[in-house]
Structures are given as structure tokens and as C-alpha cells.
Design a protein around this motif. Structure first.
Motif, PDB file in Angstrom:
ATOM      1  N   SER A   1      -8.945   6.389  -7.936  1.00  0.00           N
ATOM      2  CA  SER A   1      -9.693   7.196  -6.992  1.00  0.00           C
ATOM      3  C   SER A   1      -8.524   7.848  -6.300  1.00  0.00           C
ATOM      4  O   SER A   1      -8.807   8.538  -4.998  1.00  0.00           O
ATOM      5  CB  SER A   1     -10.577   6.606  -6.318  1.00  0.00           C
ATOM      6  N   ILE A   2      -7.417   7.885  -6.647  1.00  0.00           N
ATOM      7  CA  ILE A   2      -6.189   8.223  -5.814  1.00  0.00           C
ATOM      8  C   ILE A   2      -6.267   9.804  -5.289  1.00  0.00           C
ATOM      9  O   ILE A   2      -5.902   9.917  -4.127  1.00  0.00           O
ATOM     10  CB  ILE A   2      -4.729   7.797  -6.376  1.00  0.00           C
ATOM     11  N   ARG A   3      -6.583  10.768  -6.306  1.00  0.00           N
ATOM     12  CA  ARG A   3      -6.461  11.852  -5.662  1.00  0.00           C
ATOM     13  C   ARG A   3      -7.914  12.580  -6.485  1.00  0.00           C
ATOM     14  O   ARG A   3      -8.356  12.028  -7.485  1.00  0.00           O
ATOM     15  CB  ARG A   3      -5.334  12.760  -6.255  1.00  0.00           C
TER      16      ARG A   3
ATOM     17  N   THR B   1      -3.160   6.449   6.159  1.00  0.00           N
ATOM     18  CA  THR B   1      -4.342   7.146   6.529  1.00  0.00           C
ATOM     19  C   THR B   1      -4.651   8.155   5.555  1.00  0.00           C
ATOM     20  O   THR B   1      -5.986   8.744   5.665  1.00  0.00           O
ATOM     21  CB  THR B   1      -3.905   8.041   7.844  1.00  0.00           C
ATOM     22  N   TYR B   2      -3.926   8.635   4.672  1.00  0.00           N
ATOM     23  CA  TYR B   2      -4.436   9.411   3.644  1.00  0.00           C
ATOM     24  C   TYR B   2      -4.969   8.720   2.343  1.00  0.00           C
ATOM     25  O   TYR B   2      -5.516   9.120   1.181  1.00  0.00           O
ATOM     26  CB  TYR B   2      -3.066  10.217   3.115  1.00  0.00           C
ATOM     27  N   CYS B   3      -4.854   7.420   2.547  1.00  0.00           N
ATOM     28  CA  CYS B   3      -5.039   6.705   0.985  1.00  0.00           C
ATOM     29  C   CYS B   3      -6.156   5.852   0.895  1.00  0.00           C
ATOM     30  O   CYS B   3      -6.903   4.821   1.853  1.00  0.00           O
ATOM     31  CB  CYS B   3      -3.792   5.404   0.927  1.00  0.00           C
ATOM     32  N   ILE B   4      -6.927   5.670  -0.215  1.00  0.00           N
ATOM     33  CA  ILE B   4      -8.322   5.337  -0.475  1.00  0.00           C
ATOM     34  C   ILE B   4      -7.855   3.836  -1.321  1.00  0.00           C
ATOM     35  O   ILE B   4      -8.892   3.024  -1.206  1.00  0.00           O
ATOM     36  CB  ILE B   4      -8.764   5.973  -1.599  1.00  0.00           C
TER      37      ILE B   4
ATOM     38  N   GLY C   1       2.630  -4.744  -7.618  1.00  0.00           N
ATOM     39  CA  GLY C   1       1.684  -4.722  -6.367  1.00  0.00           C
ATOM     40  C   GLY C   1       1.918  -3.486  -5.733  1.00  0.00           C
ATOM     41  O   GLY C   1       2.715  -2.959  -5.767  1.00  0.00           O
ATOM     42  N   GLN C   2       0.759  -3.331  -4.779  1.00  0.00           N
ATOM     43  CA  GLN C   2       0.670  -2.132  -4.141  1.00  0.00           C
ATOM     44  C   GLN C   2       1.718  -1.945  -2.909  1.00  0.00           C
ATOM     45  O   GLN C   2       2.483  -0.940  -2.700  1.00  0.00           O
ATOM     46  CB  GLN C   2      -0.407  -1.825  -3.382  1.00  0.00           C
ATOM     47  N   THR C   3       2.107  -3.429  -2.550  1.00  0.00           N
ATOM     48  CA  THR C   3       3.344  -3.329  -1.540  1.00  0.00           C
ATOM     49  C   THR C   3       4.053  -4.738  -2.296  1.00  0.00           C
ATOM     50  O   THR C   3       3.827  -5.769  -1.649  1.00  0.00           O
ATOM     51  CB  THR C   3       2.851  -3.625  -0.097  1.00  0.00           C
TER      52      THR C   3
ATOM     53  N   THR D   1       7.370  -2.827  -8.916  1.00  0.00           N
ATOM     54  CA  THR D   1       6.885  -1.529  -8.217  1.00  0.00           C
ATOM     55  C   THR D   1       5.618  -1.723  -7.575  1.00  0.00           C
ATOM     56  O   THR D   1       4.792  -2.570  -8.083  1.00  0.00           O
ATOM     57  CB  THR D   1       6.704  -0.434  -9.347  1.00  0.00           C
ATOM     58  N   SER D   2       5.288  -1.016  -6.493  1.00  0.00           N
ATOM     59  CA  SER D   2       6.023  -0.378  -5.646  1.00  0.00           C
ATOM     60  C   SER D   2       6.546  -1.134  -4.416  1.00  0.00           C
ATOM     61  O   SER D   2       5.550  -1.876  -3.699  1.00  0.00           O
ATOM     62  CB  SER D   2       5.339   0.753  -5.048  1.00  0.00           C
ATOM     63  N   PRO D   3       7.830  -1.439  -4.021  1.00  0.00           N
ATOM     64  CA  PRO D   3       7.939  -2.065  -2.496  1.00  0.00           C
ATOM     65  C   PRO D   3       7.594  -1.095  -1.614  1.00  0.00           C
ATOM     66  O   PRO D   3       7.701   0.385  -1.607  1.00  0.00           O
ATOM     67  CB  PRO D   3       9.416  -2.153  -2.909  1.00  0.00           C
ATOM     68  N   HIS D   4       7.236  -1.460  -0.424  1.00  0.00           N
ATOM     69  CA  HIS D   4       7.052  -0.730   0.664  1.00  0.00           C
ATOM     70  C   HIS D   4       8.277  -1.053   1.668  1.00  0.00           C
ATOM     71  O   HIS D   4       8.627  -1.859   1.841  1.00  0.00           O
ATOM     72  CB  HIS D   4       5.788  -1.059   1.374  1.00  0.00           C
ATOM     73  N   PRO D   5       8.624   0.349   2.334  1.00  0.00           N
ATOM     74  CA  PRO D   5       9.712   0.463   3.000  1.00  0.00           C
ATOM     75  C   PRO D   5       9.851  -0.727   4.244  1.00  0.00           C
ATOM     76  O   PRO D   5      10.833  -1.384   4.486  1.00  0.00           O
ATOM     77  CB  PRO D   5      10.149   1.548   3.678  1.00  0.00           C
TER      78      PRO D   5
ATOM     79  N   THR E   1      11.161   7.674  -6.145  1.00  0.00           N
ATOM     80  CA  THR E   1      10.293   7.839  -4.737  1.00  0.00           C
ATOM     81  C   THR E   1       8.831   8.562  -5.321  1.00  0.00           C
ATOM     82  O   THR E   1       8.829   9.158  -6.260  1.00  0.00           O
ATOM     83  CB  THR E   1      10.931   8.248  -4.004  1.00  0.00           C
ATOM     84  N   ASP E   2       8.106   8.185  -4.296  1.00  0.00           N
ATOM     85  CA  ASP E   2       6.736   9.144  -4.226  1.00  0.00           C
ATOM     86  C   ASP E   2       6.601  10.067  -2.914  1.00  0.00           C
ATOM     87  O   ASP E   2       7.313   9.461  -1.930  1.00  0.00           O
ATOM     88  CB  ASP E   2       5.663   8.300  -4.186  1.00  0.00           C
ATOM     89  N   ILE E   3       6.307  11.330  -3.164  1.00  0.00           N
ATOM     90  CA  ILE E   3       6.247  12.087  -1.955  1.00  0.00           C
ATOM     91  C   ILE E   3       4.929  12.821  -1.965  1.00  0.00           C
ATOM     92  O   ILE E   3       4.574  13.464  -2.740  1.00  0.00           O
ATOM     93  CB  ILE E   3       7.534  13.147  -1.965  1.00  0.00           C
ATOM     94  N   ILE E   4       4.311  12.909  -0.798  1.00  0.00           N
ATOM     95  CA  ILE E   4       3.169  14.036  -0.664  1.00  0.00           C
ATOM     96  C   ILE E   4       3.646  15.232   0.145  1.00  0.00           C
ATOM     97  O   ILE E   4       4.328  15.012   1.226  1.00  0.00           O
ATOM     98  CB  ILE E   4       2.269  12.938   0.273  1.00  0.00           C
ATOM     99  N   THR E   5       3.040  16.302  -0.176  1.00  0.00           N
ATOM    100  CA  THR E   5       3.392  17.576   0.745  1.00  0.00           C
ATOM    101  C   THR E   5       2.051  18.262   0.858  1.00  0.00           C
ATOM    102  O   THR E   5       0.993  17.765   0.235  1.00  0.00           O
ATOM    103  CB  THR E   5       4.226  18.647  -0.401  1.00  0.00           C
TER     104      THR E   5
HETATM  105  N1  SAH Z   1       1.212   1.282  -2.725  1.00  0.00           N
HETATM  106  C1  SAH Z   1       2.014   2.368  -3.102  1.00  0.00           C
HETATM  107  C2  SAH Z   1       1.531   3.663  -3.415  1.00  0.00           C
HETATM  108  C3  SAH Z   1       0.306   3.579  -4.367  1.00  0.00           C
HETATM  109  S1  SAH Z   1      -0.592   5.262  -4.539  1.00  0.00           S
HETATM  110  C4  SAH Z   1       3.149   2.828  -1.897  1.00  0.00           C
HETATM  111  O1  SAH Z   1       2.392   2.692  -0.874  1.00  0.00           O
HETATM  112  O2  SAH Z   1       4.198   2.976  -2.121  1.00  0.00           O
HETATM  113  C5  SAH Z   1       0.708   6.206  -5.358  1.00  0.00           C
HETATM  114  C6  SAH Z   1       1.052   7.284  -4.760  1.00  0.00           C
HETATM  115  O3  SAH Z   1       0.068   8.250  -4.631  1.00  0.00           O
HETATM  116  C7  SAH Z   1       1.304   7.436  -3.188  1.00  0.00           C
HETATM  117  O4  SAH Z   1       2.807   6.834  -3.015  1.00  0.00           O
HETATM  118  C8  SAH Z   1       1.276   8.638  -2.687  1.00  0.00           C
HETATM  119  O5  SAH Z   1       2.395   9.153  -2.823  1.00  0.00           O
HETATM  120  C9  SAH Z   1       0.054   9.140  -3.381  1.00  0.00           C
HETATM  121  N2  SAH Z   1      -1.124   9.247  -2.817  1.00  0.00           N
HETATM  122  C10 SAH Z   1      -1.799   8.405  -2.300  1.00  0.00           C
HETATM  123  N3  SAH Z   1      -2.877   8.829  -1.685  1.00  0.00           N
HETATM  124  C11 SAH Z   1      -2.946  10.111  -1.723  1.00  0.00           C
HETATM  125  C12 SAH Z   1      -3.627  11.291  -1.416  1.00  0.00           C
HETATM  126  N4  SAH Z   1      -4.569  11.179  -0.813  1.00  0.00           N
HETATM  127  N5  SAH Z   1      -3.170  12.610  -1.618  1.00  0.00           N
HETATM  128  C13 SAH Z   1      -1.916  12.702  -2.419  1.00  0.00           C
HETATM  129  N6  SAH Z   1      -1.364  11.796  -2.810  1.00  0.00           N
HETATM  130  C14 SAH Z   1      -1.571  10.485  -2.593  1.00  0.00           C
END
Ligand code: SAH
Ligand code: SF4
Ligand code: F3S
Length: 436
Positions: free
Chosen positions: A49-51, A160-163, A198-200, A230-234, A297-301
Motif C-alpha cells: 500500500s506504500i503508494r 507523516t506521509y507513510c502508511i 526491518g522497517q527501522t 535494510t533499512s536502518p533509520h538515521p 538511499t530513498d528520496i521523496i520529491t
Molecule cells: N522504513 C523505511 C522505508 C519503508 S517504505 C524507512 O523509513 O527508511 C520505502 C520508501 O517508500 C520510503 O523510504 C519512502 O521513500 C517511500 N515512501 C513511503 N511512503 C511514501 C509516499 N506516501 N509517497 C511516496 N513515497 C513514499
């Protein structure tokens, strides 16, 4: 039920691991896996369900399974995973050929139900269980060489963006002894490399252990060659964990460390619990302690309120760090997350344009970093024959770069060899093995 099951998996590696858990449970009871959906008695779709796009793809796949049911009404269809948890009973309303909707904490019940009569109306199993971590169930192995093992489930962050926290529930860690046992079993079946999930993953904690002590325990397992995670949290990347990585020779020199944004304003709004400066400090420490560490890394724009200036901060961070690669996503609002109510402040076209500029920038850095490896001698773990040329093997360096080497006597799946890196071809390296 004896018979065959078919499993399609969407989403992240934690879903892949869960699919392997379910595969392990079903096979223990006599079922067999099949890659042909048409010959399966049970079809299972593990969803994400992430996006928005991830959900659309899962819905399309489940909808396409309707004809199996038409052909044979005894076929059972289960929708499991994060979207099952998220949408629950809405799923069989739209897709009335679905028999089971099962969230990530309810896979034991799914297994029981599959061996009973088919439910007359769709069974919805989405009760969350903060203690379920599937200890004692042996997941199927991904491959003969590498495997993923979930060491903690759920997430206590509230980005705040994450499900994920909604669908995966609260954080819980498995006992170290159970993880060690699972790794030892994998190694006894030929696995050389494990990736802890793990998520963190670095907030792993039990009464007796933390992430650093777990790494040290796993590092002592005979026959295990490599450890990844994967993935460590800063927020949880402390010096203790970095020291454990540096001192455990099996822990690979690669860290996937999601930054999400280079702007402090956005990081705050995302509730990421670190600043740009703190992130850069972690990067400096990793580079100082772990030779040639690969960083991804992961990046959201396009998050809510992201100004051009915020976005440029992300670009400048990407340049400053010089990540080896990045997963780059356009913000997708998720109902049920804190940011959802705020809607969006950018148009789809604006998000797309920012995404593309970032991808361009990162691509150049990725290629530059790969080019810089020419001439180096790296240890690679051979994973497979190349699908293009059967006389070549594909392996990975510790820093997680793909390397193709020509066949040579003694090379095979699972070999650990030294290779001299010669050139880059697209996003893979070419090299030659050096056999002592
Ligand atoms: N637990 C991991 C990430 C899990 S989700 C962490 O916190 O690092 C994998 C990636 O999906 C996230 O790192 C983020 O970049 C992306 N993501 C999560 N929610 C999103 C959203 N609503 N829209 C776009 N990208 C999202
Ligand atoms: Fe989502 Fe944040 Fe948890 Fe990662 S740490 S899973 S991004 S809430
Ligand atoms: Fe997707 Fe669930 Fe993973 S939402 S990214 S499958 S934890």
C-alpha cells in the motif's frame, strides 16, 4: 488440502519474506508451490500500500485472477499483506471472487483456514497482534546463495506521509536466539549471505540485545560469509552500531540509509527526527569507520509544501553525499496518514519534473561512482549465471555493486572470489576473477 499454491508478491522485501513464511507453512502441511497460476488450487496475492501505484497494480492482478475461479469454482483466492490490512472488507466488495483478506499479523489463521472448507462469504482476518513475529516458523529460502530474514516487524515511527505504521502495526523484535537459529539453518542449506530486514532495522531491541549485539552474534556463525541489513533509520544510527559494523568482518560495507529529503523544513514536516546536518554527520562517520562503504538511499520529491528551495536542498544533499544509487519516489498521498488531510501543493506535472531532474542528477553520480571502481580488486559473491551469456557469472561486491565475470574453473553459485574491476557497462561492472 494437498494440492498446489501460487503466490504473487508485491511490495518490499518484508513482503517477500512473509511470502516465504507462508510458503514454509503450506509446504510443511504437504502443499506444493507452482509458478503457474492456472494449475493452482490456492492463489495468494501479497500486496503493498506504500503508494497509489502499488495498490493499482495489485488490484489489476487480483482482478485478472477472476477467470481461474470461473473455470474452477473450487479455486481459492487470498489477498494478503499491507493492502489487505488497509482496505479490508472493501476488497471483496470490488473483487467478489476473493475468498480471504488477510493482514500481516494473521498468516497463521490463513494457513488454518486453507485446510478447512472454503468460507461461504469472504473471510476478513485483519486483527492486529502486537506480539506476532512468526517465531518458530521456518521461512522458505529465497535462493541457494542469499536470503532475507525479518528480525523486527512493524514500525513505531510516524513519518507523516507513510502508511506502514498503520498497516504493519507496532514495532516488535524477534529474540536473537531465534534469528541465530534461522540463519544457522539457512547456512546449513548452503546460504552464504543474509540480509536482515526491518522497517527501522537498527532500532532492533529485545531484553538482552540491541542491533549492535545482534550483528556481533551473527558475525560468529560459522559458514556465514556476509551480513547485510535494510533499512536502518538515521535516528537510530549511533556510534555503537557503526562500531559493531566496522568490527564484524562479515557485515558488508554497504548501508542503505533513507534520507527522504535534504531540506530541514521538509524533514520536520515529514517527522523524520533528524536534520540534514545530522544525516551528513552519520555519512561522515560511516565513511570514516567503514572503508569504501557503499551508500544508497530513498528520496521523496514533491511532498506537501515542498518549495523549489526545499527541492534544491535535496539536490545539493544528493551531490554532497554522492550516493551510489537511490530509490526515488514522487509523493503519493495515502489516506490514513497524517499528511493526507493537507492534500497536495504541487501538480502532477510539477512533481514529475522535479522527480526527473533528480533522477538525472543521481544517474550521473551513480555512473561516476561505478567508473571510479575501475582497477579496484573486490571480493564478489557469485549469485547466478548471467541470463545474457551462459559463459558469464553475476556477483556482488560487499558494497553492493553488480559485477559480471567470465566463467573460470572453480566458479559457481556461492563462490566468493576476488575480482579485478575493469569497466562499467550500463549499471553493472565487468571484471575478471583472480584465482589464487
Ligand atoms: N522504513 C523505511 C522505508 C519503508 S517504505 C524507512 O523509513 O527508511 C520505502 C520508501 O517508500 C520510503 O523510504 C519512502 O521513500 C517511500 N515512501 C513511503 N511512503 C511514501 C509516499 N506516501 N509517497 C511516496 N513515497 C513514499
Ligand atoms: Fe514509514 Fe517512517 Fe516507519 Fe519508514 S520509519 S516505515 S518511512 S513510518
Ligand atoms: Fe509496501 Fe507493506 Fe512493504 S506497504 S513497502 S509491502 S511494508
Amino acid at each position: 488440502m494437498s494440492g498446489k499454491y501460487f503466490l504473487a508478491t508485491f511490495g518490499c522485501q518484508m513482503n517477500v519474506y512473509d511470502s516465504n513464511l507462508i510458503g514454509g507453512m503450506l509446504e510443511k502441511k504437504g502443499m506444493q508451490a507452482t509458478g503457474e497460476a492456472g494449475e493452482a488450487d490456492v492463489l495468494i496475492v501479497n500486496t503493498c500500500s506504500i503508494r497509489g501505484g502499488a495498490e493499482d497494480r495489485a488490484y489489476a492482478r487480483i482482478a485478472a485472477m477472476r477467470h481461474y475461479k470461473r473455470r474452477n469454482p473450487d479455486v481459492r483466492i487470498a489477498v494478503i499483506g499491507c493492502m489487505a490490512q488497509n482496505h479490508g472488507e472493501k476488497i471483496p466488495v470490488e473483487l467478489d471472487h476473493v475468498d480471504y483478506v488477510v493482514g500481516p499479523d494473521n498468516y497463521r489463521e490463513l494457513e488454518e483456514m486453507i485446510f478447512k472448507d472454503r468460507p461461504k462469504t469472504p473471510a476478513i482476518l485483519t486483527e492486529q497482534n502486537a506480539f506476532e513475529n512468526y517465531d518458530g516458523i521456518m521461512a522458505k529460502l529465497d535462493s541457494a546463495v542469499t536470503c532475507h530474514i525479518t528480525i523486527m516487524r512493524g514500525c513505531n515511527k510516524r513519518c507523516t506521509y507513510c502508511i506502514v505504521p498503520t498497516v504493519r502495526g507496532v514495532e516488535r523484535s524477534r529474540e536473537a536466539s531465534s534469528i541465530v537459529e534461522e540463519v544457522e539453518r539457512a547456512v546449513s542449506e548452503g546460504v552464504k549471505e543474509v540480509c536482515l530486514l526491518g522497517q527501522t532495522v537498527n532500532s532492533y531491541r529485545t531484553e538482552g540485545d540491541d542491533f549492535a549485539s545482534l550483528l556481533r552474534k551473527l558475525n560468529r556463525i560459522d559458514g556465514l560469509k556476509r551480513i547485510r541489513f535494510t533499512s536502518p533509520h538515521p535516528r537510530h544510527f549511533d556510534s555503537n552500531a557503526i562500531r559493531a559494523m566496522a568490527e564484524s568482518e562479515k557485515v558488508c560495507n554497504h548501508v542503505h540509509i533513507p534520507v527522504q529529503s535534504g531540506s530541514n523544513a521538509m524533514l520536520k514536516k515529514m517527522r523524520r527526527q533528524y536534520t540534514r546536518e545530522r544525516f551528513l554527520e552519520i555519512v561522515r562517520e560511516l565513511r570514516a569507520e567503514i572503508p569504501n562503504v557503499g551508500l544508497t538511499t530513498d528520496i521523496i520529491t514533491g511532498f506537501v509544501g515542498e518549495s523549489e528551495a526545499d527541492y534544491l536542498e535535496t539536490l545539493s544533499l544528493v551531490e554532497e553525499v554522492g550516493f551510489d544509487s537511490a530509490f526515488m519516489f514522487q509523493y503519493s498521498p495515502r489516506e490514513g496518514t497524517p499528511a493526507f488531510a493537507e492534500g497536495e501543493t504541487l501538480t502532477a506535472a510539477e512533481k514529475q519534473e522535479r522527480h526527473e531532474r533528480l533522477v538525472q542528477l543521481q544517474m550521473g553520480i551513480t555512473e561516476r561512482n561505478l567508473d571510479a571502481m575501475a582497477g579496484r580488486v573486490e571480493e564478489i559473491l557469485i549469485e547466478n549465471r548471467s541470463s545474457r551469456d551462459r559463459n558469464e557469472w553475476i556477483g556482488k561486491t560487499g558494497c553492493c555493486k553488480k559485477v559480471i565475470v567470465p566463467d573460470a574453473p572453480g566458479l559457481g553459485k556461492g563462490s566468493l572470489v576476488s575480482a579485478r574491476i575493469l569497466t562499467r557497462s550500463g549499471l553493472v561492472l565487468r571484471g575478471e576473477s583472480i584465482i589464487a
